[in-house]
Design an enzyme around this catalytic site. Structure first.
Site, mmCIF file in Angstrom:
data_model
loop_
_atom_site.group_PDB
_atom_site.id
_atom_site.type_symbol
_atom_site.label_atom_id
_atom_site.label_comp_id
_atom_site.label_asym_id
_atom_site.label_seq_id
_atom_site.Cartn_x
_atom_site.Cartn_y
_atom_site.Cartn_z
ATOM 1 N N VAL A 118 0.887 -1.235 0.003
ATOM 2 C CA VAL A 118 0.007 0.144 -0.115
ATOM 3 C C VAL A 118 0.692 1.088 -0.056
ATOM 4 C CG1 VAL A 118 -1.713 1.245 1.369
ATOM 5 C CG2 VAL A 118 -1.769 -1.163 1.108
ATOM 6 N N LYS A 119 0.445 2.176 -0.981
ATOM 7 C CA LYS A 119 1.232 3.465 -0.916
ATOM 8 C C LYS A 119 0.976 4.421 -0.047
ATOM 9 C CE LYS A 119 3.430 6.769 -4.387
ATOM 10 N NZ LYS A 119 3.409 7.726 -3.517
#
EC number: 6.5.1.3
Length: 787
Positions: free
Chosen positions: A116-117
């Site tokens: 996940v960014k």
């Protein structure tokens, strides 16, 4: 803090690499931060000509792709070492050629790790040789001038909290990082310090650990599983991650997730994907670790634009924006009123506080559906029109592709060959395109070669000066070595089915025109050429696969990326009918002529051109010149430098070599004074009934250069029939210029600064340097008109 070195690598004027040295807090060590020009990262993974040595042909690369790099002197080992090492610069999907889905399917392999960014700012945590922890942002340490507290300061405070939560100390962490010789990479997410796009409040604030990088020039990084285990041991926030086996599975998942911008019911910015690559631009790495990212376009693209226009508004600048026009205008009106009522809100916003609450207040008051709003504004208000812009040379099949699409979807084709040539032609072309948009067409095909860089950017400028909301789609046709012969045969088979190129007027003439286009052709290069940087989409086409397959490529791209423009999915029968129309039914009716009126006296020769005969050349040349073989010129240059014991990369790297080389004999600007000589060239061309006017040999006498241009000075063989019939006082070959703003004709001014007595020379300008070329080097080329 001291500013140290500036280094140029790709021949550009600005520094590719800059360094700044900091005093490490609470330590005797100095750390040097190395900052690389962002565009250089793009060049490094491209096939731009700037990435290749113009003499040897060897690839030029950055010493490292690290984005965030600090080095220091280790007094114990008595050597410099990398202390802090960030990730290799990685790119979004479709941001550069190696991150298109097609390219990724070819040069990467699974498993694909998705992380996940998180939406914050990057923080590096490493250890000094003396066992002290050092915390930095991407390019700086400690206190930053003009800031009460820096990112590194806040990052260190959070580090202390995380370590305390698991009963660990900074000294223990430093020992572990030294043992591993690694840098810990984290995302600082804390709305009490600084807001970004997504909210991080309460227990969601802190340092999200997402990387452990080996401190070496090559990119070697730990797996997500190792990073998660390290985060748990040392108290960091963990980043969610999972695996996918195939690129096809990955693509389907990401495109589905982007529909609402969420994962596990949580709004996220996107994903970073970790895998392995064997791409040629990464050959210098001993590791094949490779990252790319997939950022959800909506609604975060709109949120970023709102943040930028808000800061413009507060700064007193007129907000400038290209997308989401209707809703952004409403948002600006809301902000303007809000700031007039609350001056403190402006001050907080410029300190990156209140960004999210202001945005949410506008959305609530406006009662807007967020995802519908961003998507509809992007497609309808942001880019109402779409222009297809081929980049090709004659015979690649662009008109056939255009006519296939016209038959399938009714997209009008504006043909430059159907418009009068001469002054104002480019603006007439742009106006004709705009007229089609104003007639209700959402897609138009700009049928012109667009083979010269500034033609591509000027087309955008001319259109956007008169109409907003145009999406520019580049259609570069591949220009591999086998293409010229292939398309030449196609043009000859086409015969007279063209507005201006008629085979009946002579095969030599057709070949001469095509050769002129090949020499002028500049490949489409959005990474390395500013003229190509602002195209919204790129669809690569290939003349060798045929016009029907190229048309299918365009349709398939639109179906995936701009589906609203494809009202129906064509069947195979539809494609077959469209191809038949383009090849057999469509016949150009406009006859484009050049030069003087053909009603003038038959075969009359004037200073303007030759008229009257169908086998002659009605378009007046820009100049007559001797066209030279590129490899011959380059080998002559290598010979001169070798004799002088010079290296091109060391002495002349600031120059970019010309794409082609010639010697100008007479230019059209010299006609008024030298009309008799100009007419001799025209008469000779007419008598031979060909543009190939004979070979001429020259001797290279000097290599001359200043800070703007470099050239060979040459003299003509005295036995040539053209000896003494030139209008340039000093014949020359322009080899290269120091920037795209410098024109090749400046070689004339350069040579005027020297005093010549035959082959003897004396400099009157200290900025001009020269080498006498000995032993003799003879070079030969064909005299031709250039249009």
């Amino acid at each position: 803090m001291t500013r140290d070195q500036r280094v140029c690598i790709f021949g550009e004027k600005k520094s590719t690499v800059r360094s700044v040295t900091f005093k490490a807090p609470k330590s005797n060590y100095d750390l040097t931060s190395w900052r690389i020009w962002e565009q250089a990262f793009r060049l490094n993974v491209s096939n731009s000509k700037k990435c290749f040595d113009t003499i040897s042909g060897h690839r030029i690369t950055l010493p490292t792709n690290a984005r965030g790099l600090f080095t220091g002197y280790d007094y114990e080992s008595k050597r410099h070492r990398i202390v802090i090492r960030g990730y290799d610069k990685f790119f979004n999907i479709d941001e550069v050629p190696i991150t298109t889905w097609d390219a990724l399917s070819q040069h990467t392999k699974g498993p694909y790790e998705l992380t996940v960014k998180e939406n914050g700012c990057i923080i590096f945590i490493a250890a000094l040789p003396d066992g002290q922890i050092i915390v930095s942002s991407k390019h700086s340490l400690g206190i930053v001038e003009g800031q009460s507290v820096s990112h590194a300061n806040v990052g260190e405070r959070w580090l202390e909290k995380h370590l305390q939560s698991v009963g660990r100390t900074k000294q223990e962490l430093a020992h572990e990082l030294l043992r591993r010789d690694m840098t810990a990479v984290a995302e600082l997410c804390d709305d009490e310090f600084e807001e970004h796009i997504l909210p991080y409040t309460g227990n969601s604030r802190g340092l999200y650990l997402h990387g452990l990088n080996r401190n070496c020039p090559q990119f070697i990084t730990a797996s997500s599983c190792e990073v998660a285990e390290f985060a748990e041991q040392w108290g960091f926030m963990k980043v969610s991650s999972f695996f996918m086996d195939s690129i096809h599975e990955l693509k389907a998942f990401l495109e589905n997730a982007s529909k609402d911008g969420k994962w596990n019911n949580r709004a996220i910015e996107g994903f970073v994907i970790r895998c392995h690559s064997d791409h040629s631009s990464l050959e210098q790495q001993s590791s094949n670790d490779f990252f790319f990212k997939y950022k959800f376009p909506e609604p975060y693209g709109m949120f970023r634009q709102w943040r930028e226009v808000t800061k413009m508004l507060i700064s007193g600048k007129k907000p400038s924006y290209t997308k989401y026009k209707k809703v952004t205008a409403e948002y600006i009106t809301f902000c303007d009123k809000k700031f007039k009522e609350d001056e403190d809100a402006k001050r907080l916003y410029m300190s990156n506080k209140g960004i999210i609450s202001l945005r949410d207040e506008f959305l609530v008051l406006s009662k807007l559906d967020l995802m519908h709003l961003s998507v509809s504004n992007d497609n309808d208000c942001g880019k109402e029109f779409t222009l297809l812009v081929p980049i090709a040379t004659i015979g690649c099949g662009k008109t056939t592709v255009a006519k296939i699409l016209e038959k399938l979807f009714g997209w009008p084709v504006v043909q430059n060959d159907n418009l009068p040539s001469g002054k104002g032609g480019p603006k007439r072309f742009a106006k004709a395109i705009i007229e089609e948009f104003r007639n209700g067409h959402s897609v138009v095909f700009a049928d012109r070669n667009n083979h010269i860089s500034n033609m591509r950017s000027t087309l955008q400028t001319d259109i956007l000066a008169l109409i907003d909301g145009v999406r520019f789609v580049a259609l570069p046709f591949k220009h591999t070595p086998e293409v010229p012969e292939f398309v030449q045969n196609r043009v000859l088979q086409r015969g007279d089915r063209h507005q201006s190129i008629k085979v009946s007027e002579g095969v030599d003439k057709v070949k001469a025109i095509m050769n002129t286009f090949y020499k002028q052709y500049k490949p489409f290069d959005p990474a390395g050429n500013k003229h190509d940087a602002n195209y919204d989409d790129i669809i690569e086409l290939d003349p060798l696969i045929g016009s029907l397959e190229n048309a299918r490529r365009i349709v398939n791209y639109f179906k995936k990326n701009i589906p609203e423009l494809i009202p129906n999915d064509p069947s195979d029968d539809d494609y077959a009918a469209a191809l038949n129309y383009a090849v057999n039914e469509y016949v150009p009716t406009y006859r484009k002529t050049f030069g003087n009126d053909s009603k003038k006296i038959k075969n009359k020769i004037t200073a303007e051109g030759i008229t009257g005969s169908s086998t002659c050349f009605k378009k007046a040349p820009r100049y007559f010149g001797v066209l030279l073989d590129r490899k011959t010129v380059e080998s002559s240059l290598v010979q001169v430098l070798t004799i002088a014991n010079l290296q091109w990369q060391e002495a002349f790297s600031r120059y970019t070599l010309q794409d082609s080389f010639h010697i100008t004999m007479i230019h059209e600007s010299q006609k008024p004074v030298n009309s008799r000589i100009w007419e001799q060239y025209l008469q000779h061309m007419h008598d031979k009934n060909t543009t190939k006017m004979g070979n001429i040999s020259f001797r290279i006498t000097h290599l001359v250069w200043d800070d703007r241009v470099i050239c060979f000075r040459v003299t003509m063989n005295e036995n040539s029939v053209w000896y003494g019939k030139t209008c340039n006082p000093q014949l020359h070959i322009t080899l290269g210029t120091s920037s795209s703003d410098v024109k090749a004709f400046e070689s004339n001014f350069l040579l005027k600064k020297l005093r010549w007595q035959g082959d003897e020379v004396d400099s009157t300008d200290g900025n001009v340097r020269y080498l006498t070329v000995l032993p003799k080097i003879i070079i030969e080329g064909m005299l031709e008109p250039v249009y």
